[in-house]
Design a protein around this motif. Sequence first.
Motif: not given
Length: 684
Positions: A299-308
């Motif tokens: 789930d890379t898209h959601s992971a990037l949102q968390d990092l953002e």
Amino acid sequence: MSNNVQLVPYYSGDSDYRDYMVEVASAMVDDISAATVATGAMASAKITQAIEEQTYAVVGSQEAIARNITATNRYLLSGFSGLAAQNAQLSREVSSGFSELSYQMGKLGSTFAIGFARTIDTMRESSQAICDKLDAINENVSNPFLVKSRELYRRALVSYTKGFYEEAVEDLNEAIKINKTDYISWFLLGKTYLFGAGEFSCVIDLDASITALSSAAKYIKPDTAGYSEARLMASEICFYLGLARQTKAKELLVFKHKDDGVQSLIAETQRAFEQSYTYSNDMLESRYNTARCKVLLGDTHSALQDLESIIPRDKIYAVKPITDPDFGPILDDFYELLRRLAVDLYRQQAKPLCDALFDEIQHYEARYGALPIELAQEMPKETLPYLDMFDAVANLLFLKKKLEQQAEQARQAALAEQKRQAFLKKFVYISAGTFMMGSPKGEPDRSSDETQHQVRISRDFYMSKCEVTQKEYQEVMRTNPSYFEGDNLPVEQVSWYDAIEYCNAKSLKEGLTPAYTIDKSRKDPNNRADDDDLKWVVTWSRSANGYRLPTEAEWEYACRGGTATPFSTGNNITTDQANYNGNYPYNGNATGTNREKTTPVGSFTANAWGLYDMHGNVWEWCWDWKGDYSSSSQTDPSGVASGTYRVLRGGEWNLGARALRSALRNYRDATSRYNYVGFRVVRP
């Protein structure tokens, strides 16, 4: 870079793990050094040092992050010259992406090995201290069942610290049966399962560990006593769960063999992290580990949102994914995220700050002159990564604060100068000196209490040019007791006590230390006046910088202005030179005008010091008690220690010229109020 440089897999052989890590690090150093020498990207010596240092550090530790931040930062261009041009250049370059050096350092960071041995050592050292903090939360439990639960927990803790893990598990399960919500026991149970066998090793039961630790997180409540310790515990849970996941799912370090069991384990770990994060938005590490789990689950898209969501709150998270192998599959997207965040940070904060600072500097220089040299600080120069832009914003905020401080200092200095100039318009500087106080025996109309003697005034002081006006008095005391009304007329009908209180109030209003301490709660034993019902105890602090009444010696020294004659005007004074009853001239001289009232201050010529109305208009209160002079030389005399009356000097509008003599002494009790009595003030 040679093909044998890979992400480091989990090692489960029999040799010491530290030795294995050293071997891996050496191989990495050799390969990376050779590659960097060939490409010229950076000096191989620096790469070698960076790899060696970071191999022995926990990934994402403060030390490793600090080194990465230092390595990726740029020197900033100092000064504000050409600021507008720099802003335009910076806007273009930030949009174009990271510099090559920062990008290469990020790539290198993904090859750093994870130092499991040091990690676990650190965790073991801190575990006892953590449990002690958690144990303190419930030390005052009184419920009998909970007391039993506490006893079981304490016994389990002893067993755990001695390595008797089976006994610890048995006692903890009993404690939890008594109190299912006992998160402290859940926490220790999870740790016991996690570290139950071997020095660095596998766990007794990883699934049981995760269940226990998840239960501990579940029962933490914001209203729990010692919630700050509970939050600390939740952070530790995140750490242990992350380690447990990496230990069990070791093959994921090379990003393969994702079987269903591992997927399920990661998903459960992710839920535990998310649960911890819901307890407090400040637990950024939980959100970071949630992102890690999401990457491993695809789930890379959601992971990037968390990092953002967490990078703007703590810039460390702009580096940690680069040094964490689990984020390898999304590194390119992560770099793009950092580019976008850098652009957003520039547009939202850096550029507005630059523009505002440029305007503030122009305003500063227009108002206060050249900018102080220490404000020529550093500004961004070229395309910068997010960390550099983050630091640039921090630097700009520092500059803004510094500029505001400098402007405030300049404003205060200008205000102080304005106050000084305003003060000098109303006060004159009286330098120290020596004079003959009193009158010579041959002076006409001389009184017997004017024994002439030498006095040295050892300290310079300022004296008000004029008697205190009604406007000045009303501005401070909010009242006007005067009989003859007029803003520029001297205030009169003021007692000695009124004058003392005015001095203190004026001092406080101007931020000065009051010269007098006034105690109204008791009677002054040195005050012998029968008509004084107040008899306040007034103490003069000579070190204070506030306003005060002059001593009698200071008053006469200032009045004479260097003269030794009866008046500062010479051997005579006329009604053109002072306000008094001209029907009674001095020593047979011609009569003059009788105005029968006070006159505006400063209506007549000043004496040699620049002081007005030292002769006539109204009597002026002095500090001293009325007493006999000493015939010997004196330095800074301030009168006798006790008395009945306070001294008045200078004469008045209703008496003849003889009362205006420089040496003449008058006196009244401190409560007296007449329309011919006022005062003037002095200060150091």
